[in-house]
Design an enzyme around this catalytic site. Structure first.
Site, short mmCIF file in Angstrom:
data_model
loop_
_atom_site.label_atom_id
_atom_site.label_comp_id
_atom_site.label_asym_id
_atom_site.label_seq_id
_atom_site.Cartn_x
_atom_site.Cartn_y
_atom_site.Cartn_z
N LYS A 175 69.02 40.59 -6.05
CA LYS A 175 68.56 39.22 -5.79
C LYS A 175 67.13 39.26 -5.27
O LYS A 175 66.75 40.23 -4.62
CB LYS A 175 69.46 38.54 -4.76
CG LYS A 175 70.95 38.55 -5.10
CD LYS A 175 71.29 37.62 -6.24
CE LYS A 175 72.80 37.59 -6.47
NZ LYS A 175 73.19 36.69 -7.56
N HIS A 294 79.80 40.90 -18.22
CA HIS A 294 79.72 39.69 -17.41
C HIS A 294 80.31 38.54 -18.20
O HIS A 294 80.17 38.48 -19.43
CB HIS A 294 78.27 39.38 -17.03
CG HIS A 294 78.16 38.40 -15.90
ND1 HIS A 294 78.37 37.05 -16.07
CD2 HIS A 294 77.89 38.57 -14.58
CE1 HIS A 294 78.23 36.43 -14.90
NE2 HIS A 294 77.94 37.33 -13.98
#
EC number: 4.1.1.39
Length: 449
Positions: A175, A294
């Site tokens: 992040k 994902h």
């Protein structure tokens, strides 16, 4: 021919719209071991009987059309048609029913999830007779599952490659997911891996944007993981997202990852598509790469309770198409997921044989035979204080992935990774000693800190 027999025989050949239940509702049908079985949650329009709605689903997802056609006489309808063989009401829902449909195996191309879904869910969901339709579960017969390669490697081979046993694996999504340069991104990867994580991860929408082109990211991440490996003596990995706008570009990225010698790549299997995913899975098996999956876009398909497709179906499809990891919810984090239902499809990912259990949402007994298992990934809003619950819920064969729960540590990325590794090892040790993680979890974490 008696008048009654003549009337029944001619119904299917009259001009105009016909009732599907005359041909496709067959409550006396005995399912075959080779049939693909589907459980649909059907919400008919007012005035439409559930038998007609279930038959319409069976027809529109197999051989049917809205009227009789003369070319029906050129093939065997009984051999190829789908059959709605059972209907049951949904408890607490007056307008909803579960319609069970059996499909002959010859309707489907071998080894193609794309073709399977095109047939079963490709057209029926827009049908006028239905207010809503949801595919709750599929039974994949062993004769069909054996036509798929499945996961590139599976759980045991992955553990052998990583030389890591007896505990869940630890990961972290870097992040902020967008905006970092490739060098700063690689720095964050290094700090997390050095601190004790097994994996770091590209987020699902990190592909090849102007601020960070894919080749630069791959190079800096490979440098980071090799440096972390040298310092820790452990095998490390970073999920390099190979998802791209074309299959050719996706494969180019996977080839470059293999040339760098990294252990794992990543794919967004729903947005990328099942054909692309299966192609990548085959490449990964042939070239020794693990494949992280994902599920970006899944909630568009599976979140509504009465329309779409349950994630357990998408999980089964992924096991067939191929992937060594897939995101599967957390039960305890920021994203939606009921415990029993989540553990139901976690077992469908990991185990070889899963018994029917309606309390966990499993409508059919599923036998995967020798198809390798998939590691479920718990990710989304979890942090170190969730570690006892996650260890208890998922057991050893899982990846626990902390993004903000690692990078949000007040002392930095590496201390955040250390905190997660220490907490995990403390929870595993406490569990092995027979302590109650649910009751003593917070105390165990405090002792470890």
């Amino acid at each position: 021919m008696s008048p009654q027999t003549e009337t029944k025989a001619s119904v299917g050949f009259k001009a105009g719209v016909k009732d599907y239940k005359l041909t496709y509702y067959t409550p006396d049908y005995e399912t075959k071991d080779t049939d693909i079985l589907a459980a649909f949650r059907v919400t008919p329009q007012p005035g439409v009987p559930p038998e007609e709605a279930g038959a319409a689903v069976a027809a529109e997802s197999s051989t049917g059309t809205w009227t009789a056609v003369w070319t029906d006489g050129l093939t065997s309808l009984d051999r190829y048609k789908g059959r709605c063989y059972h209907i049951e009401p949904v408890a607490g829902e007056e307008t909803q029913f579960i319609a069970y449909v059996a499909y002959p195996l010859d309707l489907f191309e071998e080894g193609s999830v794309t073709n399977m879904f095109t047939s079963i869910v490709g057209n029926a969901f827009g049908f006028k007779a239905l207010r809503a339709l949801r595919l709750e579960d599929l039974r994949i017969p062993t004769t069909y599952s054996k036509t798929f390669q499945g996961p590139p490697h599976g759980i045991q081979v992955e553990r052998d490659k990583l030389n890591k046993y007896g505990r869940p694996l630890l990961g972290c999504t870097i992040k902020p997911k967008l905006g970092l340069s490739a060098k700063n991104y690689g720095r964050a990867v290094y700090e997390c891996l050095r601190g004790g994580l097994d994996f770091t991860k590209d987020d699902e929408n990190v592909n090849s944007q102007p601020f960070m082109r894919w080749r630069d990211r791959f190079l800096f991440c490979a440098e980071a993981l090799y440096k972390a490996q040298a310092e820790t003596g452990e095998i490390k990995g970073h999920y390099l997202n190979a998802t791209a706008g074309t299959c050719e570009e996706m494969m180019k990225r996977a080839v470059f990852a293999r040339e760098l010698g990294v252990p794992i790549v990543m794919h967004d299997y729903l947005t990328g598509g099942f054909t692309a995913n299966t192609s990548l899975a085959h490449y990964c098996r042939d070239n020794g790469l693990l494949l992280h999956i994902h599920r970006a876009m899944h909630a568009v398909i599976d979140r509504q309770k009465n329309h779409g497709m349950h994630f357990r179906v998408l999980a089964k499809a992924l096991r067939m198409s191929g992937g060594d990891h897939i995101h599967a919810g957390t039960v305890v984090g920021k994203l939606e997921g009921e415990r029993d239902i989540t553990l139901g499809f976690v077992d469908l990912l990991r185990d070889d044989f899963i018994e029917k259990d309606r309390s966990r949402g499993i409508y059919f007994t599923q036998d995967w035979v020798s198809l390798p298992g998939v590691l479920p990934v718990a990710s989304g809003g979890i942090h170190v204080w969730h570690m006892p619950a996650l260890t208890e819920i998922f057991g050893d064969d899982a990846v626990l992935q902390f993004g903000g729960g690692t990078l949000g540590h007040p002392w930095g990325n590496a201390p955040g990774a250390v905190a997660n590794r220490v907490a995990l090892e403390a929870c595993v040790q406490a569990r092995n000693e027979g302590r109650d993680l649910a009751r003593e979890g917070n105390e165990i974490i405090r002792e470890a800190s």
